[in-house]
Design an enzyme around this catalytic site. Structure first.
Site, PDB file in Angstrom:
ATOM      1  N   GLY A   1       3.026  29.778 -28.596  1.00  0.00           N
ATOM      2  CA  GLY A   1       4.306  29.587 -27.903  1.00  0.00           C
ATOM      3  C   GLY A   1       4.333  28.178 -27.357  1.00  0.00           C
TER       4      GLY A   1
ATOM      5  N   ASP B   1       3.771  27.435 -32.743  1.00  0.00           N
ATOM      6  CA  ASP B   1       5.105  28.016 -32.505  1.00  0.00           C
ATOM      7  C   ASP B   1       5.735  28.256 -33.876  1.00  0.00           C
ATOM      8  OD1 ASP B   1       7.066  27.942 -29.722  1.00  0.00           O
ATOM      9  OD2 ASP B   1       8.082  28.237 -31.657  1.00  0.00           O
TER      10      ASP B   1
ATOM     11  N   ARG C   1      13.502  35.700 -19.226  1.00  0.00           N
ATOM     12  CA  ARG C   1      14.726  36.389 -18.805  1.00  0.00           C
ATOM     13  C   ARG C   1      15.797  35.414 -18.334  1.00  0.00           C
ATOM     14  NH1 ARG C   1      13.359  39.046 -13.012  1.00  0.00           N
ATOM     15  NH2 ARG C   1      11.564  37.768 -12.477  1.00  0.00           N
TER      16      ARG C   1
ATOM     17  N   ASN D   1      10.339  41.231 -27.135  1.00  0.00           N
ATOM     18  CA  ASN D   1       9.021  40.607 -27.003  1.00  0.00           C
ATOM     19  C   ASN D   1       7.897  41.448 -27.615  1.00  0.00           C
ATOM     20  OD1 ASN D   1      10.149  38.366 -25.942  1.00  0.00           O
ATOM     21  ND2 ASN D   1       9.407  38.643 -23.844  1.00  0.00           N
TER      22      ASN D   1
ATOM     23  N   ASN E   1       6.301  38.263 -20.921  1.00  0.00           N
ATOM     24  CA  ASN E   1       6.793  39.417 -20.173  1.00  0.00           C
ATOM     25  C   ASN E   1       7.407  40.464 -21.081  1.00  0.00           C
ATOM     26  OD1 ASN E   1       6.325  39.195 -17.365  1.00  0.00           O
ATOM     27  ND2 ASN E   1       7.801  37.501 -17.242  1.00  0.00           N
TER      28      ASN E   1
ATOM     29  N   HIS F   1       3.160  43.428 -12.528  1.00  0.00           N
ATOM     30  CA  HIS F   1       3.950  42.205 -12.330  1.00  0.00           C
ATOM     31  C   HIS F   1       5.428  42.569 -12.342  1.00  0.00           C
ATOM     32  CE1 HIS F   1       4.918  38.017 -12.304  1.00  0.00           C
ATOM     33  NE2 HIS F   1       5.484  38.033 -13.491  1.00  0.00           N
TER      34      HIS F   1
END
Ligand code: A3D
EC number: 1.1.1.37
Length: 318
Positions: A10, A34, A83, A96, A121, A176
């Site tokens: 990423g 990536d 987000r 994801n 996330n 989290h």
């Protein structure tokens, strides 16, 4: 003896800061992967070209091929969407999960001996998925969340008391999400309980509790506070610094105690789920989980946070 190798999966906002921090701290050679052609190559070239100014020796490579991550010591995963205002982290699970599946397959195939730190996330679910697909031991697949959540809690305490962040110690546990567990009882300024300092400041127990409750609330919502301000993405400097603290402890075998998203097998009453707890990070990854007794109120908050993690993880039907 060669340099350590860190691969970043990423190359977006967090990935870019991770690469720069790895170089500035000379943690090792860095590969950024990536799927977008040119993005990782451009970012790595950009950072590499100031090595003489920033005084670092490191080879930096951007790539669209998983082959380049081979022999990595540490892999840090930020692939995935962040987000937008109004979204919860959990809203990212569908998109994801697909990304994490392909990433974990790439890591499994090309960096089978690496220690993986996940940041994507929803964190607790993405770490779980990454471990399932790689099949790596639990000690080698971990998540970054607690270092950042704790750093935010520490920042708010330091601002409130007018002291240096360096002298505040505090930690959050749990998932989290908005139910994370900031540990008020153990928050201290060089060992002096923060609650005692707040009570001295306000000369009023109820007011001190009100101020602490507000800091706990702000900590729980701190990620969303940044998202609302940025409007186009989520925090990126702070998660990058936090993951680098974990990577550095692993690469240098420092054995720092850092709140880490770890797979629990009975610790804190949790069995079979990834949850944030204090862990010793060294060359083997998670080398110890430091368990201690929570009081009734903390255990209740922990149970609520873990229930939220379970709900999300179970929804993936792994
Ligand atoms: P962003 O700047 O969008 O970067 C994500 C990168 O992932 C982009 O460059 C994409 O091209 C890339 N990508 C997409 N699909 C793939 C794939 N299949 N393989 C490889 N790369 C791919 O996001 P960001 O860097 O701001 O955030 C990354 C993730 O971290 C998001 O999921 C955030 O929600 C999460 N995040 C976590 C924390 C924690 O503390 C846990 C904090 C902030 C953000």
């Amino acid at each position: 003896m060669g340099r350590k190798k860190i691969s970043l999966i990423g190359g977006g906002q967090i990935g870019g800061v991770l690469a720069q921090l790895c170089a500035l701290r000379e943690l090792g050679d860095v590969v950024m992967f990536d799927i977008v052609e040119g993005l990782p190559q451009g970012k790595m070239l950009d950072i590499a070209e100031v090595g003489s100014v920033d005084r670092f020796d490191a080879c930096l490579k951007g790539t669209n091929s998983y082959e380049d991550i081979k022999d990595s010591d540490v892999v840090i995963v930020t692939a995935g969407l962040p987000r937008k205002p109004g979204m919860s982290r959990d809203d990212l699970i569908e998109v994801n999960s697909k990304i994490m599946t392909s990433v974990a397959e790439g890591i499994k195939a090309y960096a089978p001996n690496s220690i993986v730190i996940v940041i994507s996330n929803p964190l607790d679910a993405m770490v779980t998925l990454c471990q399932k697909i790689t099949g790596f031991p639990y000690s080698r697949v971990i998540g970054q969340a607690g270092v950042l959540d704790s750093a935010r809690f520490i920042t708010f305490i330091a601002w409130e008391l007018g002291v240096s962040v360096k002298d505040v110690n505090a930690m959050t546990l749990g998932g989290h999400g908005d139910d994370m567990v900031p540990l008020v009882r153990y928050a201290s300024v060089n060992g002096i309980p923060v609650m005692e300092l707040l009570e001295n400041k306000y000369k009023d127990k109820a007011k001190a509790k009100e101020v602490m409750d507000a800091m706990v609330k702000r900590t729980r919502g701190a990620g969303g506070e940044v998202v609302a301000l940025l409007k186009t993405g989520s925090a990126f400097y702070s998660p990058a610094s936090s993951a680098i603290a974990m990577a550095e402890s692993i690469l240098k075998d420092s054995k720092r105690v850092l709140p880490t998203c770890c797979f629990l097998q009975g610790e804190f009453g949790v069995n079979g789920y990834y949850v944030g707890v204090p862990a010793v990070l060294g060359e083997k990854g998670v080398e110890q989980i430091l368990e201690f007794k929570l009081d009734a109120e903390e255990q209740e908050m922990m149970d609520k946070s873990v229930a939220a993690v379970k709900g999300l993880v179970d929804s993936m039907k792994l």
